[in-house]
Scaffold this motif. Sequence first.
Motif, mmCIF file in Angstrom:
data_model
loop_
_atom_site.group_PDB
_atom_site.id
_atom_site.type_symbol
_atom_site.label_atom_id
_atom_site.label_comp_id
_atom_site.label_asym_id
_atom_site.label_seq_id
_atom_site.Cartn_x
_atom_site.Cartn_y
_atom_site.Cartn_z
ATOM 1 N N ALA A 47 0.826 -1.204 0.000
ATOM 2 C CA ALA A 47 0.000 0.000 0.000
ATOM 3 C C ALA A 47 0.862 1.257 0.000
ATOM 4 O O ALA A 47 1.944 1.292 0.588
ATOM 5 C CB ALA A 47 -0.921 0.012 1.214
ATOM 6 N N GLU A 48 0.351 2.281 -0.652
ATOM 7 C CA GLU A 48 0.997 3.594 -0.602
ATOM 8 C C GLU A 48 0.323 4.505 0.423
ATOM 9 O O GLU A 48 0.973 5.362 1.018
ATOM 10 C CB GLU A 48 0.966 4.235 -1.993
ATOM 11 C CG GLU A 48 1.895 3.515 -2.967
ATOM 12 C CD GLU A 48 1.546 3.812 -4.417
ATOM 13 O OE1 GLU A 48 2.405 4.408 -5.098
ATOM 14 O OE2 GLU A 48 0.451 3.443 -4.863
ATOM 15 N N ILE A 49 -0.957 4.300 0.607
ATOM 16 C CA ILE A 49 -1.707 5.058 1.607
ATOM 17 C C ILE A 49 -2.472 4.068 2.474
ATOM 18 O O ILE A 49 -3.167 3.190 1.958
ATOM 19 C CB ILE A 49 -2.693 6.051 0.951
ATOM 20 C CG1 ILE A 49 -1.933 7.091 0.121
ATOM 21 C CG2 ILE A 49 -3.565 6.726 2.018
ATOM 22 C CD1 ILE A 49 -2.842 8.028 -0.665
ATOM 23 N N VAL A 50 -2.340 4.202 3.772
ATOM 24 C CA VAL A 50 -3.068 3.364 4.724
ATOM 25 C C VAL A 50 -3.983 4.253 5.548
ATOM 26 O O VAL A 50 -3.542 5.265 6.106
ATOM 27 C CB VAL A 50 -2.112 2.597 5.653
ATOM 28 C CG1 VAL A 50 -2.888 1.885 6.756
ATOM 29 C CG2 VAL A 50 -1.291 1.589 4.855
ATOM 30 N N ASN A 67 6.253 0.549 -0.050
ATOM 31 C CA ASN A 67 5.735 1.650 -0.867
ATOM 32 C C ASN A 67 5.009 2.714 -0.040
ATOM 33 O O ASN A 67 4.505 3.692 -0.594
ATOM 34 C CB ASN A 67 4.762 1.110 -1.919
ATOM 35 C CG ASN A 67 5.416 0.105 -2.845
ATOM 36 O OD1 ASN A 67 6.588 0.241 -3.187
ATOM 37 N ND2 ASN A 67 4.665 -0.905 -3.248
ATOM 38 N N LEU A 68 4.970 2.532 1.263
ATOM 39 C CA LEU A 68 4.130 3.368 2.118
ATOM 40 C C LEU A 68 4.584 4.828 2.103
ATOM 41 O O LEU A 68 5.750 5.135 2.325
ATOM 42 C CB LEU A 68 4.162 2.831 3.553
ATOM 43 C CG LEU A 68 3.215 3.497 4.550
ATOM 44 C CD1 LEU A 68 1.762 3.369 4.098
ATOM 45 C CD2 LEU A 68 3.405 2.870 5.936
ATOM 46 N N LYS A 69 3.625 5.707 1.836
ATOM 47 C CA LYS A 69 3.905 7.142 1.798
ATOM 48 C C LYS A 69 3.105 7.914 2.846
ATOM 49 O O LYS A 69 3.569 8.924 3.364
ATOM 50 C CB LYS A 69 3.589 7.710 0.413
ATOM 51 C CG LYS A 69 4.455 7.159 -0.710
ATOM 52 C CD LYS A 69 4.025 7.747 -2.053
ATOM 53 C CE LYS A 69 4.991 7.355 -3.168
ATOM 54 N NZ LYS A 69 5.046 5.899 -3.384
ATOM 55 N N LEU A 70 1.877 7.461 3.132
ATOM 56 C CA LEU A 70 1.000 8.197 4.034
ATOM 57 C C LEU A 70 0.201 7.236 4.907
ATOM 58 O O LEU A 70 -0.373 6.269 4.403
ATOM 59 C CB LEU A 70 0.017 9.075 3.237
ATOM 60 C CG LEU A 70 -1.114 9.744 4.034
ATOM 61 C CD1 LEU A 70 -0.571 10.823 4.967
ATOM 62 C CD2 LEU A 70 -2.162 10.337 3.096
ATOM 63 N N ILE A 71 0.175 7.523 6.199
ATOM 64 C CA ILE A 71 -0.781 6.891 7.104
ATOM 65 C C ILE A 71 -1.787 7.960 7.480
ATOM 66 O O ILE A 71 -1.449 8.953 8.140
ATOM 67 C CB ILE A 71 -0.110 6.327 8.363
ATOM 68 C CG1 ILE A 71 0.890 5.217 7.986
ATOM 69 C CG2 ILE A 71 -1.163 5.778 9.332
ATOM 70 C CD1 ILE A 71 1.689 4.680 9.167
ATOM 71 N N ALA A 72 -3.029 7.789 7.026
ATOM 72 C CA ALA A 72 -4.100 8.744 7.317
ATOM 73 C C ALA A 72 -4.905 8.188 8.490
ATOM 74 O O ALA A 72 -5.657 7.229 8.337
ATOM 75 C CB ALA A 72 -4.982 8.941 6.092
ATOM 76 N N VAL A 73 -4.703 8.774 9.653
ATOM 77 C CA VAL A 73 -5.376 8.300 10.854
ATOM 78 C C VAL A 73 -6.800 8.860 10.871
ATOM 79 O O VAL A 73 -7.003 10.077 10.750
ATOM 80 C CB VAL A 73 -4.618 8.737 12.123
ATOM 81 C CG1 VAL A 73 -5.310 8.204 13.371
ATOM 82 C CG2 VAL A 73 -3.179 8.241 12.073
ATOM 83 N N ALA A 74 -7.773 7.979 11.016
ATOM 84 C CA ALA A 74 -9.185 8.382 11.031
ATOM 85 C C ALA A 74 -9.622 8.732 12.447
ATOM 86 O O ALA A 74 -10.673 8.305 12.929
ATOM 87 C CB ALA A 74 -10.047 7.268 10.452
ATOM 88 N N ASN A 95 -3.709 13.380 10.834
ATOM 89 C CA ASN A 95 -4.810 13.022 11.737
ATOM 90 C C ASN A 95 -5.991 13.956 11.536
ATOM 91 O O ASN A 95 -5.963 14.866 10.697
ATOM 92 C CB ASN A 95 -4.336 13.003 13.194
ATOM 93 C CG ASN A 95 -4.060 14.392 13.748
ATOM 94 O OD1 ASN A 95 -3.868 15.359 13.005
ATOM 95 N ND2 ASN A 95 -4.008 14.500 15.057
ATOM 96 N N ILE A 96 -7.054 13.730 12.307
ATOM 97 C CA ILE A 96 -8.284 14.505 12.202
ATOM 98 C C ILE A 96 -8.350 15.482 13.375
ATOM 99 O O ILE A 96 -8.036 15.115 14.504
ATOM 100 C CB ILE A 96 -9.516 13.582 12.225
ATOM 101 C CG1 ILE A 96 -9.371 12.453 11.204
ATOM 102 C CG2 ILE A 96 -10.784 14.383 11.983
ATOM 103 C CD1 ILE A 96 -9.273 12.906 9.771
ATOM 104 N N ARG A 97 -8.782 16.702 13.098
ATOM 105 C CA ARG A 97 -8.763 17.726 14.137
ATOM 106 C C ARG A 97 -10.098 18.465 14.242
ATOM 107 O O ARG A 97 -10.751 18.726 13.233
ATOM 108 C CB ARG A 97 -7.630 18.726 13.857
ATOM 109 C CG ARG A 97 -6.279 18.017 13.784
ATOM 110 C CD ARG A 97 -5.115 18.917 13.510
ATOM 111 N NE ARG A 97 -3.910 18.122 13.294
ATOM 112 C CZ ARG A 97 -2.707 18.618 13.026
ATOM 113 N NH1 ARG A 97 -2.542 19.932 12.940
ATOM 114 N NH2 ARG A 97 -1.681 17.809 12.858
ATOM 115 N N ASP A 98 -10.468 18.755 15.464
ATOM 116 C CA ASP A 98 -11.575 19.666 15.788
ATOM 117 C C ASP A 98 -12.949 19.185 15.326
ATOM 118 O O ASP A 98 -13.907 19.951 15.388
ATOM 119 C CB ASP A 98 -11.313 21.061 15.204
ATOM 120 C CG ASP A 98 -10.077 21.713 15.804
ATOM 121 O OD1 ASP A 98 -9.567 21.198 16.819
ATOM 122 O OD2 ASP A 98 -9.608 22.717 15.250
#
Length: 320
Positions: A47-50, A67-74, A95-98
């Motif tokens: 994966a490139e984005i997780v 290949n990992l470039k981004l970890i998008a934390v939900a 990450n997610i804010r506010d």
Amino acid sequence: MGNYKIVFLDKETLSPETVLRTPNFPHEIKVYQSTHESEASERIADAEIVIVNKVPLGKAAIEGAKNLKLIAVAATGYDRIDIESCKARNVTVSNIRDYAKNTVPEHTFALILALRRSIIPYRQSVLDSRWQDAAQFCYFDYPIHDLANATLGVIGDGVLGKSVARLGEAFGMNVLFSSYKGVQGMGPLYTPFEEVLRQSDIITLHCPLIPSTRNLLDQHEFSIMEKRPLIINAARGGLVNEEALGWALEEGLVSGAGFDVVTEEPPARDHLMMTLAKRHNVILTPHVAWASQEAVQSLADQLIDNIEAFYHGEARNVVV
């Protein structure tokens, strides 16, 4: 650039009503409803984005995803991600804010109101025919207290803590912002930590779980509370020593507790907090303070915003 491979490890952490829009760039996405920690390495290997909420991603998993470039934390918290490994691999974490600035404060006050007015035990007593047995228009089995003129101690001065404080002021409460534990001289807007514990009728926690805040409320802290306060925790399990909380409830040092989080989630059936939740002055909810439909949809929209911004070279909400 070709199709980006995106893997979402635990989509079931978002409510079924949530709409997750399609990213605006070429991609293929594999969605798993849930993932055990032992499955993570294999699932993100190419994966490139997780996208991940609660699945731990340790050093081995991150190093194995070449290949990992981004970890998008939900979520806002990212303590389950090995940040040092991400730094070493030059993997961006967002990450997610506010997003929870309404839902968490509202849940906090739902707990406060239910406990201050003994809503849960009164409801149960009605179902148990106590009203008929009383043979009069009302009865006084459980205490009821106003919020007006009570003192609200807020531990945590971020967006959520400030939103809770504004609601408290709207109820006519005297709001105290606590200084950080062990830190002096934070200025006139802050009250020393132990003074907040002594003066407050209600203490509510809105701070992250980090080494300096683990067991922030322990036996010593409960022992100096002079007004038998309610303890509200809609932040993180581990901020309160649960054994000490049980002791404080038993000794009458606090008048009740409203918790949305525990140290073990989900808790075992014999977990201490499950036992404490059977008391008439304790409410335990399943980590849903953040989960209004409006808030979860906002989270999902921001999640895709983060991913799209990263793809277009304008990374946002970057942790590392």
